[in-house]
Write an enzyme that holds these catalytic residues in place. Structure first.
Site, PDB file in Angstrom:
ATOM      1  N   GLU A 103       0.803  -1.222   0.000  1.00  0.00           N
ATOM      2  CA  GLU A 103       0.000   0.000   0.000  1.00  0.00           C
ATOM      3  C   GLU A 103       0.844   1.284   0.000  1.00  0.00           C
ATOM      4  O   GLU A 103       0.604   2.188  -0.791  1.00  0.00           O
ATOM      5  CB  GLU A 103      -0.928  -0.069   1.224  1.00  0.00           C
ATOM      6  CG  GLU A 103      -2.116   0.818   1.152  1.00  0.00           C
ATOM      7  CD  GLU A 103      -1.955   1.994   2.076  1.00  0.00           C
ATOM      8  OE1 GLU A 103      -1.239   1.833   3.083  1.00  0.00           O
ATOM      9  OE2 GLU A 103      -2.511   3.071   1.773  1.00  0.00           O
ATOM     10  N   ASP A 127      -0.104  -9.734   3.540  1.00  0.00           N
ATOM     11  CA  ASP A 127      -1.375  -9.393   4.196  1.00  0.00           C
ATOM     12  C   ASP A 127      -2.583  -9.507   3.262  1.00  0.00           C
ATOM     13  O   ASP A 127      -3.715  -9.570   3.722  1.00  0.00           O
ATOM     14  CB  ASP A 127      -1.335  -7.962   4.748  1.00  0.00           C
ATOM     15  CG  ASP A 127      -0.394  -7.823   5.922  1.00  0.00           C
ATOM     16  OD1 ASP A 127       0.148  -8.843   6.378  1.00  0.00           O
ATOM     17  OD2 ASP A 127      -0.197  -6.686   6.391  1.00  0.00           O
ATOM     18  N   MET A 169       0.493 -12.370  11.237  1.00  0.00           N
ATOM     19  CA  MET A 169       0.541 -10.987  10.766  1.00  0.00           C
ATOM     20  C   MET A 169      -0.812 -10.569  10.200  1.00  0.00           C
ATOM     21  O   MET A 169      -1.670 -11.400   9.920  1.00  0.00           O
ATOM     22  CB  MET A 169       1.663 -10.811   9.748  1.00  0.00           C
ATOM     23  CG  MET A 169       3.010 -10.634  10.425  1.00  0.00           C
ATOM     24  SD  MET A 169       4.304 -10.170   9.263  1.00  0.00           S
ATOM     25  CE  MET A 169       5.624  -9.772  10.403  1.00  0.00           C
ATOM     26  N   ARG A 171      -1.911  -6.385   9.724  1.00  0.00           N
ATOM     27  CA  ARG A 171      -1.913  -5.076  10.378  1.00  0.00           C
ATOM     28  C   ARG A 171      -3.321  -4.493  10.491  1.00  0.00           C
ATOM     29  O   ARG A 171      -3.778  -4.148  11.576  1.00  0.00           O
ATOM     30  CB  ARG A 171      -1.005  -4.176   9.537  1.00  0.00           C
ATOM     31  CG  ARG A 171      -0.924  -2.751   9.895  1.00  0.00           C
ATOM     32  CD  ARG A 171       0.303  -2.140   9.285  1.00  0.00           C
ATOM     33  NE  ARG A 171       1.477  -2.584  10.019  1.00  0.00           N
ATOM     34  CZ  ARG A 171       1.935  -1.997  11.112  1.00  0.00           C
ATOM     35  NH1 ARG A 171       1.340  -0.929  11.582  1.00  0.00           N
ATOM     36  NH2 ARG A 171       2.995  -2.455  11.730  1.00  0.00           N
ATOM     37  N   HIS A 272       7.960 -12.727  11.520  1.00  0.00           N
ATOM     38  CA  HIS A 272       8.539 -12.628  10.177  1.00  0.00           C
ATOM     39  C   HIS A 272       8.821 -13.968   9.517  1.00  0.00           C
ATOM     40  O   HIS A 272       9.144 -14.004   8.337  1.00  0.00           O
ATOM     41  CB  HIS A 272       9.806 -11.763  10.244  1.00  0.00           C
ATOM     42  CG  HIS A 272       9.495 -10.353  10.638  1.00  0.00           C
ATOM     43  ND1 HIS A 272       9.286  -9.986  11.937  1.00  0.00           N
ATOM     44  CD2 HIS A 272       9.307  -9.248   9.886  1.00  0.00           C
ATOM     45  CE1 HIS A 272       8.997  -8.702  11.986  1.00  0.00           C
ATOM     46  NE2 HIS A 272       9.002  -8.220  10.759  1.00  0.00           N
TER      47      HIS A 272
HETATM   48  O1  F6P Z   1       2.816  -5.443   5.515  1.00  0.00           O
HETATM   49  C1  F6P Z   1       3.167  -6.730   5.870  1.00  0.00           C
HETATM   50  C2  F6P Z   1       3.522  -6.837   7.294  1.00  0.00           C
HETATM   51  O2  F6P Z   1       3.894  -8.151   7.335  1.00  0.00           O
HETATM   52  C3  F6P Z   1       2.441  -6.538   8.355  1.00  0.00           C
HETATM   53  O3  F6P Z   1       1.511  -7.534   8.574  1.00  0.00           O
HETATM   54  C4  F6P Z   1       3.283  -6.274   9.562  1.00  0.00           C
HETATM   55  O4  F6P Z   1       2.625  -5.506  10.516  1.00  0.00           O
HETATM   56  C5  F6P Z   1       4.443  -5.530   8.981  1.00  0.00           C
HETATM   57  O5  F6P Z   1       4.621  -6.040   7.687  1.00  0.00           O
HETATM   58  C6  F6P Z   1       5.688  -5.631   9.807  1.00  0.00           C
HETATM   59  O6  F6P Z   1       6.766  -5.219   9.063  1.00  0.00           O
HETATM   60  P1  F6P Z   1       8.202  -4.762   9.628  1.00  0.00           P
HETATM   61  O7  F6P Z   1       8.492  -5.591  10.814  1.00  0.00           O
HETATM   62  O8  F6P Z   1       9.112  -5.045   8.480  1.00  0.00           O
HETATM   63  O9  F6P Z   1       8.080  -3.318   9.933  1.00  0.00           O
END
Ligand code: F6P
Length: 342
Positions: A103, A127, A169, A171, A272
């Site tokens: 996004e 996501d 995950m 968000r 992750h």
């Molecule tokens: O956008 C994908 C995503 O996996 C989300 O679900 C998660 O909140 C975010 O990335 C975390 O990303 P990072 O730890 O790289 O900031």
């Protein structure tokens, strides 16, 4: 033609498959040259590039992550970012730029397109929350990983007659939670789209355990939240890009369940792991199809568009439509998922 490609935002299985597809289509299909930008938009603003050809892409198809690197930096947030990005595009004589991202990265592509940048978007994110496409690559891999973890947690939960709370995950949306929860036979799944009542969750867990040694596995999306006023929540932290730092709701839910029911409860946060490693066959194919269509779009002047999976076909849709709002859980799917709770 000369074509650029970048990968931005969080990494995702299938990014390398897109890079490979872009290079293959451009070089073998049209005799184009391809420039790879390092670390997403940072490479465009700072003119940090690597030249890509078919030989350089050998072995990329099954590889996780992105060989181009990625970041969340965006020209709009950097000093003279847009002008520096424009300079880079002109210096390299680029006819088009394939922007692979979620996004944030695609919203930036849309903004730059309005300023005349020749961009074509490719949606990625585990996501699956990008609108105007039925699926993003990476999502299928993530739900396979999460489902395998849930299956494994069932056997240990049953052995100890415990409650297992698994955080996945997601968000703003619960696609991963809903799909993996349904595939893994979750007792209850909690998603951001529907705030939960912890008392109801505990009632479901109690009912299940009262029927005998029926251990529970709860799947919780990282963005799931309780109905306001029903559970104490800590202050939220924000990262350098203004994103709320998520992760940890499973610990709060688990503590409440243990406190309210007395059942032995454990937490697993998949984090992750869901984003790492090799993509599934489906994601490799989707990513490859997106990459090919993105290059074709550049040759047809389809700037400001994004590749989309629609009814099994790869189409082009306006980037503005794709980033207008996040794609929430389909209500039919969610209703079906709930049939299997408890
Ligand atoms: O956008 C994908 C995503 O996996 C989300 O679900 C998660 O909140 C975010 O990335 C975390 O990303 P990072 O730890 O790289 O900031």
């Amino acid at each position: 033609m000369r074509i650029g490609v970048l990968t931005g935002g969080g990494d995702c299985p299938g990014l390398n498959a897109v890079i490979r597809a872009v290079v293959r289509r451009a070089e073998r299909g049209f005799g184009d040259e391809v420039v790879g930008f390092l670390d997403g938009w940072r490479g465009v603003v700072e003119d940090d590039t690597v030249s890509l050809d078919v030989d350089a892409c050998r072995g990329l198809l099954p590889r996780g992550g992105t060989v181009l690197g990625t970041s969340r930096l965006q020209p709009f947030g950097m000093q003279d970012g847009v002008e520096r990005a424009r300079g880079t595009i002109e210096r390299h004589g680029l006819d088009g730029l394939v922007v692979v991202g979620g996004e944030g990265t695609l919203s930036c592509a849309r903004g730059l397109h309005e300023l005349g940048f020749p961009v074509v978007g490719v949606p990625k994110t585990i996501d699956n929350d990008i609108s105007a496409t039925e699926m993003t690559f990476g999502f299928e891999t993530a739900i396979e990983i999460a489902t395998e973890a849930i299956d494994r947690l069932h056997t240990t939960a049953e052995s100890h007659d415990r409650v297992m709370v698994v955080e996945v995950m997601g968000r703003n949306v619960g696609h991963i939670a809903a799909w993996a929860g349904m595939a893994g036979g979750a007792t209850v799944t909690l998603v951001p789209e529907e705030p939960f009542d912890i008392a109801e969750v505990c009632a479901v867990v109690r009912r299940r355990h009262e029927r005998g040694r029926f251990a529970s596995v709860l799947v919780v999306a990282e963005g799931a939240r309780p109905i306001e006023g029903t559970m104490e929540m800590p202050e939220e932290e924000v990262d350098a890009f203004g994103h709320v730092r998520l992760g940890g709701i499973a610990h709060l839910v688990s503590a409440e369940i243990e406190h309210r029911t007395g059942f032995d409860t454990r937490v697993t946060i998949l984090g992750h792991v869901q984003r790492g490693g090799t993509p599934t066959a489906f994601d490799r194919v989707l990513a490859s199809r997106f990459g090919v269509v993105a290059v074709d779009a550049i040759h047809e002047g389809g700037f400001g568009m994004m590749t989309s999976l629609t009814a099994g076909e790869i189409l082009l849709v306006p980037l503005s439509e794709a980033v207008a709002e996040v794609k929430k859980l389909d209500s039919d799917l969610w209703d079906t998922a709930k049939v299997f709770f408890a």
